[in-house]
Each structure stands twice: as C-alpha cells, then as structure tokens.
Design a protein around this motif. Structure first.
Motif, PDB file in Angstrom:
ATOM      1  N   GLN A  48       0.793  -1.238   0.000  1.00  0.00           N
ATOM      2  CA  GLN A  48       0.000   0.000   0.000  1.00  0.00           C
ATOM      3  C   GLN A  48       0.814   1.270   0.000  1.00  0.00           C
ATOM      4  O   GLN A  48       0.340   2.313  -0.392  1.00  0.00           O
ATOM      5  N   THR A  49       2.030   1.215   0.531  1.00  0.00           N
ATOM      6  CA  THR A  49       2.802   2.456   0.641  1.00  0.00           C
ATOM      7  C   THR A  49       3.796   2.606  -0.509  1.00  0.00           C
ATOM      8  O   THR A  49       4.657   3.470  -0.470  1.00  0.00           O
ATOM      9  N   ASP A  50       3.659   1.752  -1.533  1.00  0.00           N
ATOM     10  CA  ASP A  50       4.541   1.848  -2.700  1.00  0.00           C
ATOM     11  C   ASP A  50       3.763   2.530  -3.825  1.00  0.00           C
ATOM     12  O   ASP A  50       2.904   1.916  -4.468  1.00  0.00           O
ATOM     13  N   PRO A  51       4.049   3.817  -4.065  1.00  0.00           N
ATOM     14  CA  PRO A  51       3.262   4.569  -5.049  1.00  0.00           C
ATOM     15  C   PRO A  51       3.255   3.906  -6.432  1.00  0.00           C
ATOM     16  O   PRO A  51       2.188   3.817  -7.058  1.00  0.00           O
ATOM     17  N   ALA A  52       4.399   3.410  -6.891  1.00  0.00           N
ATOM     18  CA  ALA A  52       4.453   2.823  -8.235  1.00  0.00           C
ATOM     19  C   ALA A  52       3.607   1.554  -8.293  1.00  0.00           C
ATOM     20  O   ALA A  52       2.908   1.298  -9.289  1.00  0.00           O
ATOM     21  N   ALA A  53       3.633   0.754  -7.241  1.00  0.00           N
ATOM     22  CA  ALA A  53       2.872  -0.495  -7.225  1.00  0.00           C
ATOM     23  C   ALA A  53       1.368  -0.210  -7.243  1.00  0.00           C
ATOM     24  O   ALA A  53       0.609  -0.862  -7.972  1.00  0.00           O
ATOM     25  N   VAL A  54       0.936   0.772  -6.476  1.00  0.00           N
ATOM     26  CA  VAL A  54      -0.498   1.089  -6.444  1.00  0.00           C
ATOM     27  C   VAL A  54      -0.933   1.679  -7.785  1.00  0.00           C
ATOM     28  O   VAL A  54      -1.989   1.319  -8.326  1.00  0.00           O
ATOM     29  N   ALA A  55      -0.106   2.559  -8.359  1.00  0.00           N
ATOM     30  CA  ALA A  55      -0.455   3.168  -9.648  1.00  0.00           C
ATOM     31  C   ALA A  55      -0.561   2.094 -10.721  1.00  0.00           C
ATOM     32  O   ALA A  55      -1.473   2.112 -11.559  1.00  0.00           O
ATOM     33  N   GLU A  71      -3.583   6.905   6.118  1.00  0.00           N
ATOM     34  CA  GLU A  71      -2.676   8.047   5.983  1.00  0.00           C
ATOM     35  C   GLU A  71      -1.303   7.673   5.422  1.00  0.00           C
ATOM     36  O   GLU A  71      -0.706   8.466   4.672  1.00  0.00           O
ATOM     37  N   ALA A  72      -0.795   6.490   5.775  1.00  0.00           N
ATOM     38  CA  ALA A  72       0.587   6.185   5.387  1.00  0.00           C
ATOM     39  C   ALA A  72       0.776   6.205   3.858  1.00  0.00           C
ATOM     40  O   ALA A  72       1.713   6.832   3.364  1.00  0.00           O
ATOM     41  N   PRO A  73      -0.114   5.572   3.073  1.00  0.00           N
ATOM     42  CA  PRO A  73       0.043   5.663   1.617  1.00  0.00           C
ATOM     43  C   PRO A  73      -0.083   7.099   1.103  1.00  0.00           C
ATOM     44  O   PRO A  73       0.629   7.480   0.166  1.00  0.00           O
ATOM     45  N   LEU A  74      -0.956   7.882   1.715  1.00  0.00           N
ATOM     46  CA  LEU A  74      -1.138   9.277   1.279  1.00  0.00           C
ATOM     47  C   LEU A  74       0.142  10.063   1.489  1.00  0.00           C
ATOM     48  O   LEU A  74       0.617  10.753   0.584  1.00  0.00           O
ATOM     49  N   VAL A  75       0.701   9.939   2.689  1.00  0.00           N
ATOM     50  CA  VAL A  75       1.933  10.667   2.992  1.00  0.00           C
ATOM     51  C   VAL A  75       3.073  10.165   2.090  1.00  0.00           C
ATOM     52  O   VAL A  75       3.942  10.931   1.696  1.00  0.00           O
ATOM     53  N   ALA A  76       3.027   8.897   1.710  1.00  0.00           N
ATOM     54  CA  ALA A  76       4.068   8.325   0.832  1.00  0.00           C
ATOM     55  C   ALA A  76       3.901   8.762  -0.624  1.00  0.00           C
ATOM     56  O   ALA A  76       4.759   8.471  -1.457  1.00  0.00           O
ATOM     57  N   GLY A  77       2.800   9.435  -0.951  1.00  0.00           N
ATOM     58  CA  GLY A  77       2.647   9.936  -2.321  1.00  0.00           C
ATOM     59  C   GLY A  77       1.898   9.001  -3.256  1.00  0.00           C
ATOM     60  O   GLY A  77       2.007   9.122  -4.478  1.00  0.00           O
ATOM     61  N   ALA A 149      -0.012   6.934  14.336  1.00  0.00           N
ATOM     62  CA  ALA A 149      -1.250   6.162  14.489  1.00  0.00           C
ATOM     63  C   ALA A 149      -2.003   6.516  15.763  1.00  0.00           C
ATOM     64  O   ALA A 149      -2.530   5.657  16.455  1.00  0.00           O
ATOM     65  N   GLY A 150      -2.045   7.815  16.068  1.00  0.00           N
ATOM     66  CA  GLY A 150      -2.824   8.270  17.218  1.00  0.00           C
ATOM     67  C   GLY A 150      -2.174   7.986  18.561  1.00  0.00           C
ATOM     68  O   GLY A 150      -2.741   8.262  19.600  1.00  0.00           O
TER      69      GLY A 150
END
Ligand code: AMP
Ligand code: GLY
Length: 406
Positions: A48-55, A71-77, A149-150
């Motif tokens: 989930q936190t790998d922008p290229a993999a999700v794209a 949030e973690a994927p969002l912050v990772a771009g 994470a709060g």
C-alpha cells in the motif's frame, strides 16, 4: 464504475460496504483488503505504501476511481502516482497530506489561515522542550511531529513523563491544553468545494471513563445530540474553508477528506488536529447513516465536480461503533488467536486474517468494529453491544462505556 480501494482496516471495510451498496459501483477491488472485505469485493495483494505499485495496479485493474483509505500511503505519495496515470483518485497529494503527516506544518497552515487552535511550540532539544512545558504549564500536551497512528501524543500532569516523551522523539510539538468535548468532522473536498459529514465523537483512551493511554479510537457515535445546531456551519466557516483556501493558495489543493479534530472549549471551537483521511472508528458510525451514494460522492470530489452534488443525505437516528481490541493494545498485543462472531452485518474487520487452515484469526491491535443503528444513541448502542458481546476472542477487550449517557 470500477473502484479500487486501498487499505485493510475497519475504515476500509466500512467504505467497502458503502461502495458495494452504491449502484454506480459495478466492480470493487480492495487492495490488500481483509477477510471481511472479501465478501464485498475482490481482494488483491499490494504494498500500500509503494506509489508505483499502487499506480500500476490502478492501471491493470482499469479503475475509474481509486480511493486511498489510510494516511501512510497518502503521505508516501500514492495519490500523486495514481493521478500521474490520469486516473481520478480520492485522497490528497503527499504534499497536502502533510497537514496530518507533520503537526508543525498543520500549525503553520492554521496560523496563516487564522484558524483557532492551541498555542504551540515546535521543540528539537531538551532545553526547548523544558521552556515550552513551563510556558504552558500542566496538563502537558506533547506530540511527536510525525505519523504515530494516534499514539504519539501524551497528555499528562507529570512534567517528568512529558519531558521524557519529548526527549524520546526527534521533534515534538508542545502545546496549550484544550478542555471541553472533542468532535470529529469529516469534510469531503475537491480542492475548491467542500461538504461536511455528520459530526461524530471518538473515544480515544483505552480505559473506561477516559483513563489510560491514547489509542487509535475505541468507539464512536454520531450524530451528537448535545452539539449546537450551527456546529457544522461554524466548522466549515472558521476551520475547513480557510484551511482548504490556504492550501489551494499555496498551490497544494486538497482533494480528499480533511478530518477536523476539534475541541469545544470554554473559549470556543479550536482545532486539536487535522488528518488527511476519514477517522476510524468514527467513519464506521457515520457511513451507517449516510444515504448519499458514496462512490458517486467521492468520484465527484476526485474529479473537481463536488459543486454539482447536492446536499448529503442522512438517515434519521443514530449509529454507535464499539471496537473490540486484542489483549495488550495499545501496547504489544497478543495476536493470532481464533476469532468468532465476526461475520455479522455491522461487524467491520480491522485486524483479522485467515490462517493456513482458513480459520479467521485476530491480528492487529484493533480487531473489529461493531456498529449498531437505532432511533436514538441509546438504541444504537444496544445493537452495537449485542454484536460486541457476540464476538469470541480470547483476551479480547472492549470498553463498556462507549456512547453511554449521551
Ligand atoms: P492528536 O494526535 O493530535 O489528535 O492527539 C490525540 C489525542 O490527544 C486527541 O484526540 C486529544 O484527546 C488529546 N489531545 C491532543 N492535543 C490536545 C490538547 N491540546 N489538549 C488536550 N488534549 C489534547
Ligand atoms: N479515531 C481517530 C483517528 O482516526 O485518528
């Protein structure tokens, strides 16, 4: 439309359920998803936190809309990488997600936008931390500047403990203590236009009566029968609109959920925190009352057409979510124990998996969210607790006072 939903927690399970009931959603792909979500859509693995993999998954799954939950994927771009492929995405850019990823950045935006919040100092050394603790006095509020994470925040009367937490973190924000009830308002934004969901309240501490350490949230309810009628209007006018305008003015349009965490203090409404995604477990309760089709709403936000969407529609009544956590949460948890009673309607999976034999097991700290609805908070609460009581998990724990006496 084909929707790709990124995430694997209770928030994503609740989003998946709302998407599955939206007629415009013809195919739902959850990545990586969880065993509860598998009943609603196709689950496919992804980092989930790998922008290229999700794209790349967004392209191969021919998604018309990508929704990024955590949030973690969002912050990772991750949202930037999907947007770069020309696919509509609901979730802010990495830069805009800094409103959650950096408490110092959030404070800077609020100061520039004139948004009411606690006075704060950013501290990097022991000396700076000591000076800030003494400036504001007890109770002390010390926040790790990064994502936690709060759990990166401590609120304590004990100066030693406050200082120890400050020294443990590289960079902290130390701030004035805000009294008064806390409220979460989720604002859906397309960068220009914004719409607020029903206000909700979260129960942050692990122990009953608000004792013990902070967690990601042990329960929630909505709406808030005690809140002033103009609460949401005031949040939009004094908090959300100026913040979104400030970000847009800096060339950082915010497309996604601006989560306004607020304290209703004796001196008026003040921001406790911003997050860049829906709050969990609050969203589990909020979505239980939403009638507006979620997929259409988030597609409109992702494509800059939120102005064309009318008012959001809500069911009458109330919703309550009770979180069942693993033994040890929010510290080190005992995981891998068999879990039963998790396939009822209204039960959302937050930390579950299937073991090699296909048995459902509890994995994360927060394991399940049990959501009840009813004419009143009291009725919704009964239904939520009936679901929580039906969960069988050795060492499983839930607070008994969620939404009590509302
Ligand atoms: P945060 O991660 O900033 O939301 O902080 C987590 C929790 O700590 C909040 O939901 C509050 O319960 C508490 N908290 C944070 N900031 C303050 C503050 N300035 N005054 C009182 N409580 C706070
Ligand atoms: N329930 C609080 C959060 O999602 O941050």
């Amino acid at each position: 439309m084909r929707v790709l939903l990124i995430g694997s927690g209770g928030r994503e399970h609740a989003l998946a359920a709302a998407l599955a009931s939206d007629e415009s959603v013809t195919k739902l792909i959850c990545a990586p998803g969880n065993p509860g979500m598998a009943a609603l859509g196709e689950c496919v693995p992804v980092n989930q936190t790998d922008p290229a993999a999700v794209a790349s998954l967004a392209v191969t799954s021919a998604a018309d809309l990508v929704i990024v939950g955590p949030e973690a994927p969002l912050v990772a771009g991750v949202a930037d990488a999907v947007r770069a492929k020309g696919i509509p995405v609901y979730g802010p850019s990495g830069e805009a997600a800094r409103i959650e990823g950096s408490k110092a950045f959030a404070k800077e935006i609020m100061a520039a936008a004139g948004v009411p919040t606690a006075a704060a100092r950013v501290c990097r050394t022991r000396e700076e931390a000591e000076a800030a603790l003494d400036e504001f006095g007890a109770p002390y509020v010390v926040k790790d500047d990064g994502l936690a994470a709060g759990k990166g925040v401590i609120v304590t009367e004990d100066r030693e403990q406050a200082l120890a937490h400050a020294v443990d973190c590289e960079r902290v924000v130390i701030e004035e203590y805000l009294d008064g009830p806390e409220v979460s308002v989720f604002v859906v934004s397309d960068g220009k236009t914004a719409k607020a969901m029903l206000p909700a309240q979260d129960f942050k501490r692990i122990g009953e009566d608000g004792t013990g350490p902070n967690t990601g949230g042990m329960g929630a309810y909505c709406p808030l029968p005690w809140a002033p009628d103009d609460l949401v209007a005031e949040v939009m006018e004094r908090v959300a609109q100026p913040t979104l305008a400030e970000l847009a003015g800096r060339g950082i349009p915010f497309v996604g959920t601006l989560y306004c965490g607020l304290a209703l203090t004796a001196k008026g409404l003040k921001v406790v925190e911003f997050n860049a995604r829906f709050g969990d477990p609050e969203i589990q309760a909020v979505l239980a009352l939403m009638e507006t089709p979620l997929g259409e709403l988030l597609l409109a936000a992702a494509t800059g057409r939120l102005a064309d969407v009318g008012s959001l529609w809500w069911r009458e009544g109330a919703a309550v979510c009770v979180v069942v956590a693993n033994e040890g949460y929010p510290g080190t948890t005992v995981t891998g124990r068999p879990l039963y009673g998790a396939d009822e309607d209204g039960v959302f999976h937050a930390g579950t998996a299937l073991d090699a034999s296909g048995q459902l097991i509890a994995t994360g700290g927060r394991v399940l969210g049990c959501v009840g609805t009813g004419k009143s908070v009291a009725q919704a609460r009964q239904e939520a607790y009936a679901l929580a009581e039906g969960v069988k998990l050795e060492g499983g724990y839930f607070r008994r006072d969620i939404a009590a006496n509302i």
